[in-house]
Design an enzyme around this catalytic site. Structure first.
Site, PDB file in Angstrom:
ATOM      1  N   HIS A  20      48.579  42.668-126.170  1.00  0.00           N
ATOM      2  CA  HIS A  20      47.917  41.810-127.149  1.00  0.00           C
ATOM      3  C   HIS A  20      48.693  40.512-127.339  1.00  0.00           C
ATOM      4  O   HIS A  20      49.836  40.390-126.915  1.00  0.00           O
ATOM      5  CB  HIS A  20      47.704  42.522-128.489  1.00  0.00           C
TER       6      HIS A  20
ATOM      7  N   HIS B 109      49.725  37.500-130.261  1.00  0.00           N
ATOM      8  CA  HIS B 109      49.815  37.027-131.639  1.00  0.00           C
ATOM      9  C   HIS B 109      49.987  35.513-131.602  1.00  0.00           C
ATOM     10  O   HIS B 109      50.850  35.006-130.882  1.00  0.00           O
ATOM     11  CB  HIS B 109      51.047  37.606-132.347  1.00  0.00           C
TER      12      HIS B 109
ATOM     13  N   TYR C 134      51.378  24.416-159.815  1.00  0.00           N
ATOM     14  CA  TYR C 134      51.101  23.039-159.424  1.00  0.00           C
ATOM     15  C   TYR C 134      49.918  22.485-160.219  1.00  0.00           C
ATOM     16  O   TYR C 134      49.970  21.368-160.734  1.00  0.00           O
ATOM     17  CB  TYR C 134      50.814  22.964-157.928  1.00  0.00           C
TER      18      TYR C 134
ATOM     19  N   GLN D 110      49.996  19.467-162.875  1.00  0.00           N
ATOM     20  CA  GLN D 110      49.137  18.294-162.770  1.00  0.00           C
ATOM     21  C   GLN D 110      48.369  18.055-164.065  1.00  0.00           C
ATOM     22  O   GLN D 110      48.191  16.920-164.487  1.00  0.00           O
ATOM     23  CB  GLN D 110      48.163  18.445-161.598  1.00  0.00           C
TER      24      GLN D 110
END
Length: 139
Positions: A61, A63, A126, A130
């Site tokens: 596989h 990633h 955040y 603000q």
């Protein structure tokens, strides 16, 4: 340096973790085939403006941790990565195509994708900051 990237009308940070497998999950991604797959993924991702943060090709596989611009859909990116790498691998390693189980398909049909986002608590702080900043500027 900001983790955000800029386009003409967008500031973005779209990171995805994508995993996909060879058909029947055969353990063929080693040696020269692994190197070819890695090179193809890097090349085709770069052509679409994507930035690879991590790439790990294992025996059965792949990633991929990649930043994808908002103008590129994940399904389009995966179609390009899986389709073009299959063409390149089959052209370079013709003995793979001779096996009856491939049917001209290197990769299995699906893939797994997950978004890698910012921490939710950090975003909440955040936004709160603000809001407080706007109140201070309004006074």
């Amino acid at each position: 340096m900001s983790r955000f990237k800029k386009l003409s009308h967008a500031v973005w940070h779209c990171t995805y973790h994508i995993v996909w497998t060879p058909k029947y999950r055969y353990r063929i991604l080693e040696g020269e085939i692994k190197n070819e797959v890695e090179n193809c993924i890097r090349m085709f991702s770069g052509q679409k403006g994507c930035t690879i943060e991590e790439l790990n090709v294992q025996f059965d596989h792949v990633h991929l941790l990649v930043m994808v611009p908002p103008k590129v859909s994940i399904s389009d990116l995966m179609g390009i990565l899986k389709g073009r790498t299959a063409i390149r691998v089959f052209n370079k390693f013709k003995y793979l195509k001779q096996k009856p189980y491939w049917g001209n398909h290197l990769w299995s049909k699906g893939y797994c994708v997950d978004t890698v986002g910012l921490d939710a608590e950090m975003i909440k702080r955040y936004v709160k900051f603000q809001e407080n900043q706007d109140k201070r500027e309004g006074q």
